[in-house]
Design a protein around this motif. Structure first.
Motif, short mmCIF file in Angstrom:
data_model
loop_
_atom_site.label_atom_id
_atom_site.label_comp_id
_atom_site.label_asym_id
_atom_site.label_seq_id
_atom_site.Cartn_x
_atom_site.Cartn_y
_atom_site.Cartn_z
N LEU A 198 19.12 52.65 -62.76
CA LEU A 198 18.28 53.33 -63.76
C LEU A 198 18.77 54.73 -64.11
O LEU A 198 18.49 55.24 -65.18
N ILE A 247 11.54 46.45 -60.82
CA ILE A 247 11.75 46.98 -62.16
C ILE A 247 12.57 45.97 -62.96
O ILE A 247 13.64 45.54 -62.51
N GLY A 302 12.42 42.77 -66.45
CA GLY A 302 11.61 41.68 -66.97
C GLY A 302 12.39 40.40 -67.18
O GLY A 302 11.93 39.49 -67.87
N ASP A 324 15.07 37.13 -65.50
CA ASP A 324 14.99 36.14 -64.42
C ASP A 324 15.17 36.78 -63.05
O ASP A 324 14.52 36.39 -62.08
N ARG A 355 9.55 47.35 -69.35
CA ARG A 355 9.51 48.33 -70.44
C ARG A 355 8.97 47.77 -71.75
O ARG A 355 8.73 48.52 -72.68
N ARG A 356 8.81 46.45 -71.81
CA ARG A 356 8.31 45.84 -73.05
C ARG A 356 7.00 45.12 -72.80
O ARG A 356 6.46 45.15 -71.70
N ALA A 373 15.96 45.42 -60.82
CA ALA A 373 16.46 44.12 -61.31
C ALA A 373 16.61 44.23 -62.83
O ALA A 373 15.98 43.50 -63.59
N ILE A 374 17.43 45.21 -63.23
CA ILE A 374 17.53 45.52 -64.66
C ILE A 374 18.88 45.09 -65.24
O ILE A 374 19.40 45.71 -66.15
N HIS A 382 22.98 43.68 -65.08
CA HIS A 382 24.24 43.93 -64.40
C HIS A 382 25.26 44.57 -65.32
O HIS A 382 25.16 44.44 -66.54
P1 NAP Z 1 18.70 40.40 -67.92
O1 NAP Z 1 18.32 39.03 -68.36
O2 NAP Z 1 19.68 41.18 -68.71
O3 NAP Z 1 17.34 41.23 -67.79
C1 NAP Z 1 17.36 42.59 -67.49
C2 NAP Z 1 15.95 43.12 -67.61
O4 NAP Z 1 15.95 44.49 -67.26
C3 NAP Z 1 15.39 43.00 -69.02
O5 NAP Z 1 14.05 42.60 -68.97
C4 NAP Z 1 15.55 44.41 -69.56
O6 NAP Z 1 14.55 44.76 -70.46
C5 NAP Z 1 15.40 45.25 -68.33
N1 NAP Z 1 16.16 46.51 -68.40
C6 NAP Z 1 17.48 46.67 -68.70
N2 NAP Z 1 17.82 47.96 -68.64
C7 NAP Z 1 16.69 48.64 -68.30
C8 NAP Z 1 16.41 49.99 -68.10
N3 NAP Z 1 17.36 50.94 -68.19
N4 NAP Z 1 15.14 50.33 -67.78
C9 NAP Z 1 14.17 49.39 -67.66
N5 NAP Z 1 14.38 48.08 -67.84
C10 NAP Z 1 15.63 47.70 -68.16
O7 NAP Z 1 19.30 40.39 -66.44
P2 NAP Z 1 18.94 39.45 -65.18
O8 NAP Z 1 17.50 39.28 -65.02
O9 NAP Z 1 19.74 40.04 -64.05
O10 NAP Z 1 19.57 38.06 -65.56
C11 NAP Z 1 20.97 37.97 -65.88
C12 NAP Z 1 21.35 36.52 -66.15
O11 NAP Z 1 21.26 35.78 -64.95
C13 NAP Z 1 20.41 35.87 -67.17
O12 NAP Z 1 21.19 35.00 -67.95
C14 NAP Z 1 19.46 35.08 -66.30
O13 NAP Z 1 18.94 33.94 -66.95
C15 NAP Z 1 20.35 34.71 -65.14
N6 NAP Z 1 19.55 34.51 -63.91
C16 NAP Z 1 18.98 33.28 -63.70
C17 NAP Z 1 18.19 33.05 -62.59
C18 NAP Z 1 17.56 31.72 -62.38
O14 NAP Z 1 17.67 30.88 -63.24
N7 NAP Z 1 16.92 31.48 -61.28
C19 NAP Z 1 17.95 34.10 -61.68
C20 NAP Z 1 18.52 35.33 -61.92
C21 NAP Z 1 19.31 35.54 -63.05
P3 NAP Z 1 14.44 44.05 -71.92
O15 NAP Z 1 13.81 42.71 -71.66
O16 NAP Z 1 13.58 44.99 -72.67
O17 NAP Z 1 15.84 43.99 -72.43
#
Ligand code: NAP
Length: 299
Positions: free
Chosen positions: A115, A148, A150, A152, A173-174, A232-233, A235
């Protein structure tokens, strides 16, 4: 200088899948492990969507199985990271040694985004800020924690933490979750989890350990007590080392033609070049594709 046939940078899902294919093709690959052996999967408690495991499989177990499978076919693994890489010459240094190679697969993955707010760095690790519920969740038995994000990952972390914690706030945040519907539904219906919408953390506070987080909701700042904060925001791709050599997008993902880079014999696989899917199965698939392309290149 050492001369290799094929060097694979990274030992996550993509790197290990590439290693299995390359070793079976008798390419004698050398895997340079990277600074997080096993990659992001080792932080994932349960993977329910990797085909072939109807009851799910732990991330650590899946990556360990892949490594065992690759080792069975004779891969060599070197710990450490490639400190300098010259893609044109296919040369690198690792732990002070110079290595040249005929072909290379870049599978350097991605790391948890931070963050960059006050308190995050100070409390990271033992102080109460973590990027891995699987690793640190058990320290928060009967406590209140924040997750933190939103997506997966945030949902998965929150659900995992329900095993230990009394209360989990998901701070997003949304006004709606980005996560897949099945994960979002589980989070929204869980009695221990509450989502705070349209809210961003502005500072993580405490003395030796985290005691509360300053939050901002619709421009109003307020404090909420907690013992731990799980980030968890998303990668950030681990591609800084290739700056100036490979084209990258605004977030740092390598831009490639499938698994091919502009350098003959240099291939990419997995999350370092995948801004769209970022799944274990797609990383493994691209690792296999990169190894097959490397095999054809080396023929
Ligand atoms: P992600 O889908 O990119 O989500 C990141 C979240 O963090 C979003 O909700 C984003 O908000 C929020 N965010 C980003 N920067 C922020 C900031 N500076 N301050 C506050 N909030 C912030 O990342 P992920 O959850 O790590 O998932 C990555 C990929 O892996 C995805 O394709 C996901 O489907 C996959 N995955 C799958 C599983 C599963 O199927 N079991 C589990 C884990 C991950 P916004 O929504 O406003 O952008």
């Amino acid at each position: 200088m050492e001369l290799e046939n094929l060097v694979i940078l990274g030992s996550g899902c993509a790197g290990l899948a590439a290693a299995i294919y390359a070793a079976r093709a008798r390419l004698d690959p050398l895997v340079i492990e990277g600074d997080r052996p096993g990659g992001q999967l080792i932080e994932t408690a349960e993977i329910e969507n990797f085909p072939g495991f109807p009851d799910g499989i732990g991330g650590f177990e899946l990556t360990s199985n892949m490594r065992q499978q690759a080792e069975k076919f004779g891969i060599r693994v070197r710990s450490g990271v490639a400190e300098r890489v010259d893609l044109k010459e296919k040369m690198m240094t690792c732990g002070g040694a110079s290595i040249g190679t005929r072909a290379m697969i870049i599978a350097t993955g991605a790391s948890a985004r931070r963050l960059n707010i006050p308190g995050e760095k100070e409390f990271f690790g033992g102080g109460g800020v973590s990027t891995c519920a699987t690793c640190d969740g058990a320290f928060y038995k009967n406590k209140t924690v924040f997750v933190i994000g939103g997506g997966d990952s945030a949902c998965e972390e929150a659900l995992f933490l329900t095993r230990f914690c009394e209360k989990i706030y998901v701070i997003h945040r949304r006004d709606r979750l980005r996560a897949s519907k099945i994960m979002a539904d589980r989070v929204l219906s869980h009695p221990k989890i509450e989502v705070l919408w349209d809210t961003i953390p502005v500072a993580i506070c405490g003395e030796k350990k985290v005691t509360h987080v300053r939050l901002s909701t619709q421009n109003t700042e307020w404090d909420l007590p907690c013992s731990g904060v799980f980030l968890a925001i998303g990668h950030v791709p681990n591609t800084a080392i290739f700056e100036g050599q490979l084209e990258r997008d605004a977030e740092g993902y390598i831009i490639a033609e499938g698994v091919h880079t502009k350098f003959p014999g240099v291939f990419v696989a997995g999350d370092c070049a995948d801004r769209h899917y970022r799944q274990a199965i797609t990383a493994a698939g691209s690792g296999a594709a990169a190894a097959i392309s490397a095999e054809r290149y080396l023929l």
